[in-house]
Write an enzyme that holds these catalytic residues in place. Structure first.
Site, short mmCIF file in Angstrom:
data_model
loop_
_atom_site.label_atom_id
_atom_site.label_comp_id
_atom_site.label_asym_id
_atom_site.label_seq_id
_atom_site.Cartn_x
_atom_site.Cartn_y
_atom_site.Cartn_z
N ASP A 15 -1.32 9.28 11.22
CA ASP A 15 -0.99 7.64 11.06
C ASP A 15 -2.29 6.99 11.01
O ASP A 15 -2.80 6.70 11.89
CB ASP A 15 0.05 7.20 12.16
CG ASP A 15 0.72 5.84 11.80
OD1 ASP A 15 0.16 5.17 10.95
OD2 ASP A 15 1.94 5.49 12.30
N GLN A 16 -2.18 6.32 9.82
CA GLN A 16 -3.53 5.28 9.69
C GLN A 16 -4.92 6.07 9.59
O GLN A 16 -5.64 5.67 10.46
CB GLN A 16 -3.49 4.30 10.77
CG GLN A 16 -3.93 2.73 10.62
CD GLN A 16 -3.48 1.74 11.44
OE1 GLN A 16 -2.42 1.37 11.30
NE2 GLN A 16 -4.51 1.34 12.19
N CYS A 55 3.22 1.13 6.98
CA CYS A 55 4.04 2.24 7.43
C CYS A 55 5.25 2.59 6.96
O CYS A 55 5.34 3.63 6.55
CB CYS A 55 4.13 2.17 9.22
SG CYS A 55 2.59 2.00 10.12
N HIS A 105 9.78 6.00 10.87
CA HIS A 105 9.93 4.60 10.77
C HIS A 105 11.19 4.27 9.93
O HIS A 105 10.80 3.15 9.05
CB HIS A 105 8.89 3.75 10.17
CG HIS A 105 8.78 2.26 10.83
ND1 HIS A 105 7.62 1.33 10.69
CD2 HIS A 105 9.72 1.46 11.50
CE1 HIS A 105 8.05 0.24 11.32
NE2 HIS A 105 9.32 0.42 11.55
N ASP A 296 0.10 8.01 6.23
CA ASP A 296 1.01 7.03 5.64
C ASP A 296 0.00 5.98 4.86
O ASP A 296 0.16 5.47 3.84
CB ASP A 296 1.86 6.40 6.50
CG ASP A 296 1.10 5.91 7.88
OD1 ASP A 296 0.02 5.92 7.78
OD2 ASP A 296 2.07 5.26 8.59
N HIS A 297 -1.21 5.71 5.38
CA HIS A 297 -2.13 4.76 4.82
C HIS A 297 -3.51 4.87 5.95
O HIS A 297 -3.76 5.98 6.49
CB HIS A 297 -1.69 3.49 5.00
CG HIS A 297 -1.04 2.91 6.25
ND1 HIS A 297 -1.93 2.67 7.56
CD2 HIS A 297 0.27 2.85 7.07
CE1 HIS A 297 -1.23 2.36 8.48
NE2 HIS A 297 -0.01 2.62 8.18
#
Length: 512
Positions: A15-16, A55, A105, A296-297
């Site tokens: 994540d991130q 997200c 999410h 995700d990013h």
């Protein structure tokens, strides 16, 4: 196992995770040996992008193979409609067992979206509590990012995120053991697709001493570009205000500690991946399993004075993407731009051996399998941002050497990423690029009706905000996923035959 058998597919998600923080993408600080090994023996996509740098919209687009605007995935409180088909639906229909552990999410009452099993709850709420309000851009919502993550960065004993990710790693490992045992006993011979989705290294930037200490004495790199408020473009200024970046001075030591904790969290994530990959090997599943690593990013990590995501600058919009299956795909690097929306058709082709031209649900992605076999394919990534910090749609087109970013309320941006990888020179005002910008503007007009999209976002925000206020009154029914576990069928119980239970639980089996 012969490679003409249907492959298992394991998707490892962080994540991130910004690619710039990984050795596989040129970083020299981070310590991620398992990710490095995946990259060394895998196909590495050097220019992969999320479809939205936030997200939930990013994850929905990845799952559905569609741009966020097509499926209403506007922000972190957007519902993914149950009728939206995801890669889990397609692979399940193709004979796969499907499982999710960790963060995705999903907002709304459907918390499975094609997954047969969901092994943990989510770390984020499933309701409509995080709806932005473009009609009142001056109002700062309490759940927005702020700079406490940077000011308080450092080592810890325990965090909410460590609790969550330890559970994710454990449940993934146990599920792999269950799959191996069930295949050995003939109970369930289906191939699997499994998503193991962790929340690290997402802020807050705090990590256990074990991983913080890995970087003791290491020279932590600082941002390449530092910009102040007045030097920033209009959207970056809005993000700075939304995240209160300029409320208090941020020192070089604050930045260094935040980035050190981020690297530590990457090392923790890498260790979790390692345990899962070791379990694949121990159970004999590795040889017939395609492993995909992505996130995700990204995270700006102080570049341009920005933190977190919500922008189309490279630090936030680009994602790692590695496909590891050395027996199937030779190690390679792909320079062309690709997108998360390409994963759905890629997974379906991996699972079925066929490239679909017709889909029961409209998708925007194209298969990456040609790249995995060393062939050429498309070179394009399209993005949309419709979340907090914006006041109107922001869209991105990345093709060949250029990235074009457009919003009706901001000056257009054009960057030549081959000559200007840090995106300091906006070519949109250069007469030599006037024709190119005109072509991009015309393409934006063909792809989107931004006025209609703007109104759709505003209407959705009003509707979901009202829904949330109304459903907070009286008795509240939560949508958060409750993992199901029947203790009556676990371990040793009187109604279960002891010899049979022990025999089936032992791996590898002693008796045929």
């Amino acid at each position: 196992m012969a490679h003409n058998a249907k492959p298992n597919i394991l998707i490892l998600m962080g994540d991130q995770v910004t690619p710039a923080a990984l050795r596989a993408y040129g970083n020299t600080v981070s310590k991620t040996p398992r990710i490095d090994a995946l990259a060394r023996d895998g196909v590495v996509f050097d220019s992969a992008y999320c479809a939205s740098p936030l997200c939930a919209p990013s994850r929905y687009a990845l799952m559905a193979g569609s741009l966020p605007s097509r499926i209403g995935a506007y922000d972190n409180a957007a519902e993914l409609p149950a009728q939206t088909l995801t890669f889990a639906h397609y692979l399940r229909e193709a004979g796969y067992r499907t499982a999710l552990s960790g963060k995705m999410h999903f907002c709304g009452p459907d918390q499975l979206h094609g997954f047969e099993r969901r092994l943990t709850t989510d770390i984020y709420p499933a309701d409509f509590g995080w709806v932005p309000d473009w009609s009142n851009p001056q109002r700062r919502q309490s759940w927005y990012h702020n700079m406490s993550s940077v000011f308080d960065a450092g080592p810890c004993v325990r965090t909410n995120q460590l609790d969550f990710d330890d559970e994710v790693g454990y449940t993934v490992r146990q599920h792999l053991f269950d799959i191996a045992r069930e295949q050995a006993s003939g109970k369930d011979l289906r191939p699997f697709v499994m998503v193991a989705s962790f929340t690290h290294p997402h802020d807050p930037y705090a990590i256990a001493h074990e991983y913080w200490d890995l970087y003791e004495g290491e020279e932590i790199d600082l941002p390449k570009v530092t910009l102040g408020f007045e030097e920033s473009d209009p959207h970056s200024r809005r993000l700075r205000e939304a995240c209160e970046i300029d409320r208090e001075p941020i020192t070089r030591e604050h930045v260094r500690r935040a980035r050190r904790a981020y690297y530590g969290a990457l090392s923790y994530l890498d260790a979790q991946f390692g345990v899962i990959l070791d379990t694949l090997e121990a159970t004999g599943l590795a040889d017939n399993t395609i492993v995909i690593f992505t996130a995700d990013h990204g995270d700006m990590l102080g570049e341009r004075g920005l933190w977190y995501k919500m922008t189309f600058f490279e630090g936030a919009a680009r994602v790692p993407l590695i496909v590891h299956a050395p027996g199937r795909f030779a190690p390679a690097r792909v320079n062309a731009s690709v997108s998360h929306v390409d994963l759905l058709p890629t997974l379906v082709e991996m699972a079925t051996g066929e490239r679909r031209n017709a889909w029961p649900d409209a998708i925007d992605g194209r298969s990456l399998v040609p790249y995995l076999h060393g062939q050429s394919a498309h070179d394009e990534a399209i993005g949309e941002y419709l979340g907090e910090g914006a006041v109107a749609p922001i869209v991105m087109i990345r093709r060949e050497r250029y990235k074009y970013v457009y919003s009706p309320v901001d000056p257009e941006q054009l960057f030549d990423l081959w000559d200007d990888p840090v995106e300091l020179l906006n070519l949109a005002g250069d007469p030599r690029h006037e024709q190119r910008c005109a072509e991009f503007r015309a393409e934006v007009a063909r792809r989107w009706n931004l006025d209609d999209l703007h109104e759709a976002v505003l209407a959705s925000q009003r509707r979901r905000s009202f829904h949330f206020r109304a459903t907070r009154q009286g008795r509240i029914e939560h949508w958060d996923w409750q993992p199901r576990a029947d203790a009556n069928d676990r371990y040793i119980r009187s109604h279960l035959d002891l010899d049979s239970l022990e025999e089936n639980a032992r791996f590898p089996r002693v008796r045929p």
